[in-house]
Design an enzyme around this catalytic site. Structure first.
Site, PDB file in Angstrom:
ATOM      1  N   GLY A  83       9.565  -1.988  -4.059  1.00 52.91           N
ATOM      2  CA  GLY A  83       8.908  -0.689  -4.167  1.00 52.91           C
ATOM      3  C   GLY A  83       7.407  -0.853  -4.386  1.00 52.91           C
ATOM      4  CG  ASN A 163       8.786   5.098 -13.877  1.00 55.17           C
ATOM      5  OD1 ASN A 163       7.853   5.822 -13.532  1.00 55.17           O
ATOM      6  ND2 ASN A 163       8.600   3.989 -14.548  1.00 55.17           N
ATOM      7  CD  GLN A 193      13.470   5.346 -11.263  1.00 52.69           C
ATOM      8  OE1 GLN A 193      14.642   5.719 -11.272  1.00 52.69           O
ATOM      9  NE2 GLN A 193      13.110   4.137 -11.676  1.00 52.69           N
ATOM     10  CB  SER A 211      12.702   0.005  -4.945  1.00 52.03           C
ATOM     11  OG  SER A 211      13.070  -1.281  -5.366  1.00 52.03           O
ATOM     12  CG  HIS A 213      15.746  -3.177  -8.029  1.00 49.61           C
ATOM     13  ND1 HIS A 213      15.656  -3.109  -9.399  1.00 49.61           N
ATOM     14  CD2 HIS A 213      14.483  -3.007  -7.569  1.00 49.61           C
ATOM     15  CE1 HIS A 213      14.387  -2.922  -9.748  1.00 49.61           C
ATOM     16  NE2 HIS A 213      13.654  -2.855  -8.650  1.00 49.61           N
ATOM     17  CB  THR A 250      11.299 -14.615   8.488  1.00 51.89           C
ATOM     18  OG1 THR A 250      10.468 -15.480   9.255  1.00 51.89           O
ATOM     19  CG2 THR A 250      12.719 -14.643   9.027  1.00 51.89           C
ATOM     20  CB  CYS A 335       7.079   0.130 -26.057  1.00 51.38           C
ATOM     21  SG  CYS A 335       6.130   1.150 -27.120  1.00 51.38           S
TER      22      CYS A 335
HETATM   23  N1  PLP Z   1       7.916   3.044  -8.647  1.00 48.83           N
HETATM   24  C1  PLP Z   1       8.755   3.508  -9.579  1.00 48.83           C
HETATM   25  C2  PLP Z   1       8.729   4.956  -9.925  1.00 48.83           C
HETATM   26  C3  PLP Z   1       9.654   2.654 -10.212  1.00 48.83           C
HETATM   27  O1  PLP Z   1      10.492   3.117 -11.156  1.00 48.83           O
HETATM   28  C4  PLP Z   1       9.663   1.283  -9.847  1.00 48.83           C
HETATM   29  C5  PLP Z   1      10.585   0.340 -10.500  1.00 48.83           C
HETATM   30  O2  PLP Z   1      10.427  -0.070 -11.607  1.00 48.83           O
HETATM   31  C6  PLP Z   1       8.759   0.845  -8.854  1.00 48.83           C
HETATM   32  C7  PLP Z   1       7.907   1.754  -8.285  1.00 48.83           C
HETATM   33  C8  PLP Z   1       8.680  -0.584  -8.440  1.00 48.83           C
HETATM   34  O3  PLP Z   1       9.771  -0.968  -7.660  1.00 48.83           O
HETATM   35  P1  PLP Z   1      10.073  -2.537  -7.483  1.00 48.83           P
HETATM   36  O4  PLP Z   1      10.656  -3.007  -8.767  1.00 48.83           O
HETATM   37  O5  PLP Z   1      11.031  -2.632  -6.357  1.00 48.83           O
HETATM   38  O6  PLP Z   1       8.771  -3.201  -7.160  1.00 48.83           O
END
Ligand code: PLP
Length: 390
Positions: A83, A163, A193, A211, A213, A250, A335
Site C-alpha cells: 500500500g 486506519n 482500510q 493493500s 494483507h 518481475t 504510540c
Molecule cells: N494506508 C493505510 C490507511 C494503512 O492502514 C496502511 C497499513 O498499515 C498502509 C497505507 C500501508 O500499507 P502497506 O503495509 O501495504 O504498505
C-alpha cells in the site's frame, strides 16, 4: 497455526486477535494458491516459451479478480509491492501529470504515514502542502477539502477510511465537487482500510491504492488503480516492461496469486462479513461502555475499527498487559515513544484521554466471545492499576 475457523492461535491456542487493521490472517486457500506458484508455477510471466506464457495468462486472470474487487477494468489495475508504494506512486504520478498546472497539494493531517512522509519529502522539493485538520470526532468534510483547492492545486489526496479511528471520508463527494473548483486537480485516495467497500467506477477518484494483507492476502503486495485522466503514468520504479512498462520488476506472482484468492474469498462473503462486523462493533460498544473511565474516540463509521481510551491509563501499558493476557490490540497506529500518534494528536483531546487510546479492529473470524474476553481484560487492567496523573 490456524484453528479450523481460520482464527490465528497463540502459543497456548487461546490468542484473541483484534488487530485486523494492522494485518489479517491468511485463509488456507490463499496460502495454498501461493504455495502452488512457488513450487510448480514458478515461470516468469515475461518468458516466451509455453511455461512463461501460461504464467502470463494466470497473472492476467489474477489481475481480473483483483480488478473486479476494485470495480475497475483490469487494464487500469497495476500491482505494487504494498500500500505504501501505491500511495507514493499515485502522488508522484499525479504531480508529474500536472507538472504545468501547479505545485500545491491538499491532504489531511490524519493520513497514513505513507502519504504524510511522501508529502514531507515533496515539500523539500518545493511543493506546498495544505494538511486539513479533522474535527474532534475525526471527521473531514468535502466542503473543507474543496475550499482548500486553489488554481495551482495539482493533487488532492484524502484517505477513504482512517486506519486509527475508522472515520470514513467523503471521497465521492470530493470527486463530484472537484471539477467545479479546479478541473485539472487530480484526486488520490488511500483506500487500504476501505478495500471491498467501494467501486472505483462509482467513487470517481483518479488514483486508488489498496493493500492485500488487510483482507487476508499476503504482506508485500498491493495494487493501484490509475484512471483515464492519468494519460502516461510516470513510473515510480523505471526498468523493464512489466505492468505495461509503468511498474518495472518481475511480477511477484506468488503474492499476486494469494492476493487474488483472498480478494475472491472476501468478495464472495462481502455482505455477510459487513453484517457480522457491524453486529460485532455494536456489541463491542455495548460491552465496553460498562467499563469505568472508558471513552470512545472519534465516531468512526467503518465497522471494523473501534478506537477507545482508558483515560489516565497509558496505552502502551494497556497493550502490553492485554498482550500478556493473550489479547492483541494496538496503541493507535503505534504510540511512538509514549507520544500519541499524529491522528490522535489531531483530535486535540485532553492529555489523559489522548495518552490512553487503543484501537480494536475486527475481521470475519472474530466472535462475540472474543469481544467479551477483550472487555474483561481491559476491565482487569483498569481495576488492577492506578491511573497515571496527568
Ligand atoms: N494506508 C493505510 C490507511 C494503512 O492502514 C496502511 C497499513 O498499515 C498502509 C497505507 C500501508 O500499507 P502497506 O503495509 O501495504 O504498505
Amino acid at each position: 497455526g490456524f484453528s479450523r475457523q481460520g482464527k490465528p492461535l497463540g502459543k497456548g491456542g487461546t490468542m484473541i486477535y483484534l488487530d485486523y487493521a494492522a494485518t489479517a490472517p491468511m485463509p488456507r486457500a490463499a496460502a495454498d494458491a501461493m504455495y502452488a506458484v512457488l513450487t510448480e508455477q514458478y515461470g516468469n510471466p515475461s518468458a516466451q516459451y509455453p511455461f512463461g506464457l501460461e504464467m502470463k495468462k494466470r497473472l492476467e486472470g489474477w489481475r481480473g479478480i483483483v480488478a473486479a474487487a476494485m470495480g475497475c477494468p483490469p487494464d487500469r489495475l497495476y500491482f505494487t509491492s504494498c500500500g505504501t508504494e501505491g500511495d507514493n506512486w499515485a502522488i508522484r504520478a499525479a504531480l508529474w501529470q500536472n507538472r504545468h498546472a501547479g505545485r500545491h497539494i491538499v491532504t489531511t493531517a490524519v493520513e497514513h504515514s505513507a502519504v504524510l512522509e511522501c508529502c514531507k519529502w515533496l515539500e523539500k522539493d518545493g511543493y506546498e502542502v495544505t494538511r486539513l485538520l479533522p474535527d474532534g470526532q475525526g471527521n473531514i468534510t468535502a466542503g473543507q477539502v474543496l475550499e482548500a483547492v486553489r488554481p495551482d492545486t495539482a493533487l488532492v489526496s484524502v484517505m477513504l477510511v482512517n486506519n486509527e479511528l475508522g472515520t470514513i471520508f467523503p471521497v465521492g463527494e470530493i470527486a463530484e465537487g472537484l471539477p467545479a473548483k479546479n478541473p485539472k486537480t487530480l484526486l488520490h485516495t488511500d483506500a487500504v482500510q476501505g478495500f471491498l467497500t467501494f467501486s472505483a467506477r462509482d467513487l470517481g477518484a483518479d488514483l486508488i491504492s489498496v493493500s492485500a494483507h488487510k483482507i487476508g492476502g499476503p504482506k508485500g503486495i498491493g495494487a493501484l488503480y490509475i484512471g483515464p485522466r492519468i494519460r502516461n503514468p510516470r513510473p515510480l520504479l523505471p526498468g523493464g516492461g512489466q505492468e505495461g512498462g509503468v511498474r518495472a520488476g518481475t511480477e511477484a506472482t506468488a503474492q499476486i496469486a494469494g492476493f487474488a484468492k483472498a480478494a475472491e474469498l472476501r468478495m464472495d462473503s462481502r455482505l455477510e462479513d459487513q453484517r457480522h462486523l457491524c453486529e460485532l462493533k455494536a456489541y463491542a460498544i455495548e460491552k465496553l461502555s460498562a467499563i469505568p473511565d472508558l471513552h470512545f474516540v472519534g465516531n468512526g463509521a467503518a465497522p471494523h475499527i473501534l478506537s477507545v481510551s482508558l483515560a489516565g491509563w497509558p496505552s502502551q501499558n494497556i497493550v502490553n498487559d492485554l498482550g500478556s493476557q493473550g489479547v492483541c490490540v494496538s496503541a493507535g497506529s503505534a504510540c511512538h515513544q509514549g507520544k500519541p500518534s499524529h491522528v490522535i494528536a489531531a483530535l486535540k483531546l485532553p492529555k489523559r484521554t489522548a495518552s490512553g487510546v487503543i484501537r480494536l479492529s475486527f475481521g470475519p473470524a472474530v466472535t462475540k466471545a472474543d469481544i467479551d474476553a477483550c472487555a474483561d481484560a481491559i476491565r482487569k487492567h483498569h481495576d488492577s492499576r492506578c491511573p497515571m496523573l496527568l
